[in-house]
Design an enzyme around this catalytic site. Structure first.
Site, PDB file in Angstrom:
ATOM      1  N   SER A  45       0.795  -1.226   0.000  1.00 26.88           N
ATOM      2  CA  SER A  45       0.000   0.000   0.000  1.00 26.88           C
ATOM      3  C   SER A  45       0.828   1.277   0.000  1.00 26.88           C
ATOM      4  CB  SER A  45      -0.957   0.002   1.191  1.00 26.88           C
ATOM      5  OG  SER A  45      -0.237  -0.128   2.405  1.00 26.88           O
ATOM      6  N   HIS A  58      -5.147  -3.201  -2.835  1.00 24.39           N
ATOM      7  CA  HIS A  58      -4.768  -2.306  -3.942  1.00 24.39           C
ATOM      8  C   HIS A  58      -4.618  -3.036  -5.263  1.00 24.39           C
ATOM      9  CE1 HIS A  58      -4.129   1.099  -1.255  1.00 24.39           C
ATOM     10  NE2 HIS A  58      -3.698   0.185  -0.398  1.00 24.39           N
ATOM     11  N   LYS A  80     -11.265   1.233  -1.931  1.00 21.69           N
ATOM     12  CA  LYS A  80     -10.258   1.669  -2.902  1.00 21.69           C
ATOM     13  C   LYS A  80     -10.838   1.630  -4.316  1.00 21.69           C
ATOM     14  CE  LYS A  80      -7.366   1.432   0.720  1.00 21.69           C
ATOM     15  NZ  LYS A  80      -6.920   0.590   1.824  1.00 21.69           N
TER      16      LYS A  80
END
Ligand SMILES: *Cc1c(COP(=O)(O)O)cnc(C)c1O
Length: 392
Positions: free
Chosen positions: A176, A204, A236
Site C-alpha cells: 500500500s 490495492h 479503494k
C-alpha cells in the site's frame, strides 16, 4: 494524563511527525476543494474514479430507498440483508473463490481473520512492509509472530525451516505504501512446500490488476488452493466502503463462528452493498480505465526519473517519490500544495525510518493536463531533494 499528552504531542511536532486532517469540501475526484482552496489531488485510492460515479451514486440512493440507511444489527443478529448476501455471491463468482464474507472494514477483516485462524502454538510470518492492520493482527495474536524482509522469500524459507508448526504466511498483494507487488508464484510454492497457508491482502490489486481486475491472485494464475485466504477492500478501486474475505466454505464458516470483529460489529449499510454491486459490474468492464492508469503511471515514471528523483520499483498506480527525511517530505508536499497540487507526505512510523516519501497515486479520472501540472511542479522543485544514496 493531560500533561503527558501535551508532552507527547509536542514531541510529535518536533519530530515532523505531527498528523493533521485536511477538510475536504467537494466530492472525491481529482479536482478538489480543500480548506477552501482548489487543488488537484494525487493521493486518493479511488483508482478508477468510482467514488463519485453517477451509476454508483444512483445505486446507493436506490439502495437506501429499498433497504433504509442503517443495517440495524450485526450480521449474526439480524443485520444480514439480501444486498449483503448478493454482493458476497457476486464477489465469489468474480474472484473464482468458493465463498466470501463481508466485513465492515479492511482493518477488521485483517485483524479478525488473523485472530480467528491463529491459535496458540501456531506461527504467523509476515512481510515486514505489510499494511498496519495485518501487522496489528499479528502483534496481538496468540501465535508466534515473525516478520521476513520485504519480498525476501529466501529469508521466509529460513524462518519456516526453523520449526515445524502450523503456519500461515501473510502478504499484501500490492504494497500500500510502496506500490510494488508480492511474487505470489514463489510465495505459494514456498508456503505449499512447508505446509503453510498463504493469506493475501489485495486491497490495492483487486479492481486494478489481473484479468477483468480480478487482482493479484488471478494475475498470477492462482486460486483458493494456493491462496487460502484472500482479503479485499471496497474503499479503494470500488470507490465505496467495506471489505471481504474470500476462501473455502470452511474458512468463511470459521470466521462467522470465531472472528470477533465480524461478530461484534454492525453490518455495513445495505445501500453501500448495493453501490458496491454496481461498482463490481463496472470493474469487470473497466479495461479502458485500467489501460489509462497504466499510461499515466508509465509517463510519470519516465519523466520523474529523468528529473533525478528516486522512485520505488512500483508496478501500480501507487508511485512513491522517495525523499528520505520527514522534513523534506513535508516541505516538498507543502511546496506542491502552493502550486495547487495535493500529494501527501508519508512518514515513519507508517513507513520505515528514513524512507519518508511523497505517495503519488493515480486515478483513471486524472487528465493528461493534470499530470502535466504535476510534472511541471516537480521539475521546478527538483532541487529540494538531495541526491543521496539510493534507498534500500
Ligand atoms: C486500506 C487498506 C486496508 C484497510 O481497509 P479499510 O477498509 O480502509 O479498513 C487494509 N489493507 C490494505 C493493504 C489497505 O491498503
Amino acid at each position: 494524563m493531560l500533561k503527558d499528552l501535551k508532552l507527547r504531542l509536542d514531541k510529535q511536532k518536533d519530530a515532523s511527525l505531527y498528523r493533521r486532517r485536511r477538510l475536504l469540501q467537494s466530492p472525491q475526484s481529482p479536482s478538489q476543494v480543500i480548506n477552501n482552496q482548489k487543488l488537484v489531488s494525487f493521493c486518493s485510492n479511488d483508482y478508477l474514479g468510482l467514488a463519485n460515479h453517477p451509476q454508483v451514486i444512483e445505486a446507493f440512493i436506490q439502495g437506501a430507498r429499498k433497504h433504509g440507511v442503517g443495517s440495524g444489527a450485526s450480521h449474526l443478529v439480524n443485520g444480514h440483508h439480501q444486498a449483503h448476501h448478493s454482493l458476497e455471491e457476486e464477489l465469489a463468482d468474480f474472484l473464482g473463490y468458493p465463498s466470501v464474507i463481508l466485513y465492515s472494514t479492511g482493518y477488521m477483516a485483517n485483524t479478525g481473520s488473523i485472530h480467528a485462524l491463529m491459535e496458540k502454538g501456531s506461527r504467523l510470518l509476515e512481510d515486514r512492509l505489510n499494511h498496519a492492520s495485518l501487522l496489528d493482527g499479528g502483534l496481538s495474536s496468540a501465535a508466534s509472530f515473525t516478520r521476513y524482509r520485504h519480498l525476501d522469500y529466501d529469508h521466509l524459507e529460513q524462518l519456516l525451516l526453523k520449526e515445524n508448526k502450523p503456519s500461515m504466511v501473510v502478504t499484501d498483494g500490492v504494497f500500500s505504501m510502496d506500490g510494488d507487488q508480492a511474487d505470489l508464484q514463489t510465495l505459494s510454492k514456498v508456503s505449499k512446500k512447508h505446509g503453510a497457508w498463504l493469506m493475501v491482502d489485495d486491497a490495492h490489486g483487486i479492481g486494478i490488476c489481473g484479468p477483468q481486475g480480478r487482482g493479484s491472485v488471478a494475475q498470477f494464475g492462482l486460486d483458493s488452493d494456493a491462496v487460502q485466504v484472500l482479503v479485499g477492500t471496497m474503499g479503494k478501486a470500488f470507490g465505496t466502503f467495506g471489505a471481504f474475505v474470500a476462501g473455502s466454505t470452511e474458512l468463511t464458516d470459521s470466521l462467522v463462528q470465531f472472528s470477533r470483529p465480524y461478530i461484534y460489529t454492525t453490518a455495513l449499510p445495505p445501500a453501500i452493498a448495493e453501490a458496491s454491486r454496481v461498482s463490481l459490474g463496472l470493474i469487470r468492464q473497466a479495461d479502458d480505465l485500467r489501460n489509462r492508469l497504466v499510461g499515466l503511471q508509465s509517463r510519470f515514471r519516465t519523466e520523474v526519473l529523468s528529473m533525478g528523483f528516486q522512485l520505488w520499483n512500483s508496478v501500480s498506480p501507487i508511485q512513491p517519490i522517495m525523499v528520505g527525511s520527514s522534513e523534506t517530505a513535508i516541505q516538498l508536499s507543502a511546496a506542491l500544495e502552493q502550486k495547487g497540487l495535493l500529494v501527501t507526505a508519508i512518514r515513519p512510523p507508517t513507513v520505515p525510518a528514513n524512507s519518508a516519501r511523497l505517495r503519488v497515486t493515480f486515478s483513471a479520472s486524472h487528465t493528461e493536463e493534470q499530470l502535466d501540472q504535476l510534472l511541471q511542479a516537480l521539475f521546478e522543485l527538483r532541487h529540494m531533494v538531495e541526491k543521496n544514496e539510493p534507498y534500500q
